[in-house]
Design a protein around this motif. Structure first.
Motif, PDB file in Angstrom:
ATOM      1  N   ALA A  72     -23.547 -73.534 107.622  1.00  0.00           N
ATOM      2  CA  ALA A  72     -23.447 -74.998 107.568  1.00  0.00           C
ATOM      3  C   ALA A  72     -24.683 -75.648 108.195  1.00  0.00           C
ATOM      4  CB  ALA A  72     -22.183 -75.461 108.274  1.00  0.00           C
ATOM      5  N   LYS A  73     -25.145 -75.085 109.301  1.00  0.00           N
ATOM      6  CA  LYS A  73     -26.323 -75.644 109.963  1.00  0.00           C
ATOM      7  C   LYS A  73     -27.562 -75.526 109.077  1.00  0.00           C
ATOM      8  CE  LYS A  73     -28.923 -75.454 114.248  1.00  0.00           C
ATOM      9  NZ  LYS A  73     -29.025 -74.846 115.574  1.00  0.00           N
ATOM     10  N   SER A  74     -27.752 -74.363 108.444  1.00  0.00           N
ATOM     11  CA  SER A  74     -28.929 -74.199 107.589  1.00  0.00           C
ATOM     12  C   SER A  74     -28.861 -75.120 106.372  1.00  0.00           C
ATOM     13  CB  SER A  74     -29.086 -72.743 107.164  1.00  0.00           C
ATOM     14  OG  SER A  74     -27.988 -72.334 106.391  1.00  0.00           O
ATOM     15  N   PHE A  75     -27.648 -75.350 105.841  1.00  0.00           N
ATOM     16  CA  PHE A  75     -27.499 -76.277 104.715  1.00  0.00           C
ATOM     17  C   PHE A  75     -27.891 -77.687 105.136  1.00  0.00           C
ATOM     18  CE2 PHE A  75     -24.923 -79.562 102.726  1.00  0.00           C
ATOM     19  CZ  PHE A  75     -25.287 -79.416 101.414  1.00  0.00           C
ATOM     20  N   ARG A  76     -27.404 -78.121 106.301  1.00  0.00           N
ATOM     21  CA  ARG A  76     -27.703 -79.477 106.763  1.00  0.00           C
ATOM     22  C   ARG A  76     -29.193 -79.654 107.030  1.00  0.00           C
ATOM     23  NH1 ARG A  76     -23.326 -82.509 107.723  1.00  0.00           N
ATOM     24  NH2 ARG A  76     -24.396 -83.921 109.125  1.00  0.00           N
ATOM     25  N   VAL A  77     -29.828 -78.645 107.602  1.00  0.00           N
ATOM     26  CA  VAL A  77     -31.267 -78.721 107.861  1.00  0.00           C
ATOM     27  C   VAL A  77     -32.024 -78.797 106.544  1.00  0.00           C
ATOM     28  CG1 VAL A  77     -33.237 -77.421 108.742  1.00  0.00           C
ATOM     29  CG2 VAL A  77     -31.170 -77.637 110.126  1.00  0.00           C
ATOM     30  N   ALA A  78     -31.637 -77.961 105.576  1.00  0.00           N
ATOM     31  CA  ALA A  78     -32.324 -77.948 104.272  1.00  0.00           C
ATOM     32  C   ALA A  78     -32.133 -79.256 103.523  1.00  0.00           C
ATOM     33  CB  ALA A  78     -31.813 -76.782 103.431  1.00  0.00           C
ATOM     34  N   ALA A  79     -30.984 -79.901 103.713  1.00  0.00           N
ATOM     35  CA  ALA A  79     -30.703 -81.158 103.018  1.00  0.00           C
ATOM     36  C   ALA A  79     -31.240 -82.361 103.776  1.00  0.00           C
ATOM     37  CB  ALA A  79     -29.197 -81.303 102.814  1.00  0.00           C
ATOM     38  N   GLY A  80     -31.833 -82.133 104.946  1.00  0.00           N
ATOM     39  CA  GLY A  80     -32.385 -83.237 105.726  1.00  0.00           C
ATOM     40  C   GLY A  80     -31.311 -84.055 106.424  1.00  0.00           C
ATOM     41  N   LEU A  81     -30.151 -83.450 106.653  1.00  0.00           N
ATOM     42  CA  LEU A  81     -29.055 -84.146 107.314  1.00  0.00           C
ATOM     43  C   LEU A  81     -29.112 -83.889 108.818  1.00  0.00           C
ATOM     44  CD1 LEU A  81     -26.274 -83.149 104.783  1.00  0.00           C
ATOM     45  CD2 LEU A  81     -27.385 -85.375 104.989  1.00  0.00           C
ATOM     46  N   PRO A  82     -28.514 -84.774 109.622  1.00  0.00           N
ATOM     47  CA  PRO A  82     -28.544 -84.553 111.071  1.00  0.00           C
ATOM     48  C   PRO A  82     -27.704 -83.335 111.451  1.00  0.00           C
ATOM     49  CG  PRO A  82     -27.131 -86.400 110.547  1.00  0.00           C
ATOM     50  CD  PRO A  82     -27.816 -86.007 109.260  1.00  0.00           C
ATOM     51  N   VAL A  83     -28.170 -82.606 112.444  1.00  0.00           N
ATOM     52  CA  VAL A  83     -27.458 -81.441 112.959  1.00  0.00           C
ATOM     53  C   VAL A  83     -27.136 -81.736 114.415  1.00  0.00           C
ATOM     54  CG1 VAL A  83     -27.548 -78.969 113.414  1.00  0.00           C
ATOM     55  CG2 VAL A  83     -28.675 -79.901 111.388  1.00  0.00           C
ATOM     56  N   HIS A  84     -25.852 -81.866 114.718  1.00  0.00           N
ATOM     57  CA  HIS A  84     -25.428 -82.190 116.071  1.00  0.00           C
ATOM     58  C   HIS A  84     -25.423 -80.941 116.940  1.00  0.00           C
ATOM     59  CE1 HIS A  84     -24.298 -86.194 114.800  1.00  0.00           C
ATOM     60  NE2 HIS A  84     -23.668 -85.651 113.767  1.00  0.00           N
TER      61      HIS A  84
END
Length: 123
Positions: A72-84
């Protein structure tokens, strides 16, 4: 150019009507998607607040597996989404209590095996 209704003016008005309908439909879909997105963002904000307060979400009793969290973290980073930055699962999940082994029920049928626990191999 002659439209399906017979005159160019009829074709132009039919085209304008279809464009208006398409715009109306697009605006409605956009509003619905925006509302759903806003609900999800609010739910996610609530979940993040619960995690920061060191509580599991809802009635959860088990931590999310590390493999799933990393994905989930790698997906959010790749999509440019914030990672809490959230606490580790060990901080969120209270340790499970070990159950005491239940005493075996004794019955008359168990009498045949009562000596098995005291028999020792005498090699």
């Amino acid at each position: 150019m002659v439209g399906s209704a017979g005159t160019p003016r009829d074709a132009a008005s039919e085209h304008a009507s279809r464009v208006r309908d398409a715009i109306t439909y697009t605006r409605r879909v956009f509003r619905e998607a925006s509302a759903a997105n806003e609900r999800l963002r609010a739910e996610n904000a609530d979940l993040v607040a619960e995690f920061r307060a060191r509580r599991l979400a809802g009635n959860a009793t088990d931590a999310t597996p590390t493999r799933v969290k990393d994905s989930a973290k790698s997906f959010r980073v790749a999509a440019g989404l914030p990672v809490h930055d959230l606490p580790d699962a060990a901080d969120l999940v209270p340790p499970k209590r070990r159950r005491r082994p239940e005493a075996a029920l004794k019955s008359e049928e168990d009498e045949d095996f009562s000596q098995a626990r005291i028999m020792v191999r005498g090699d």
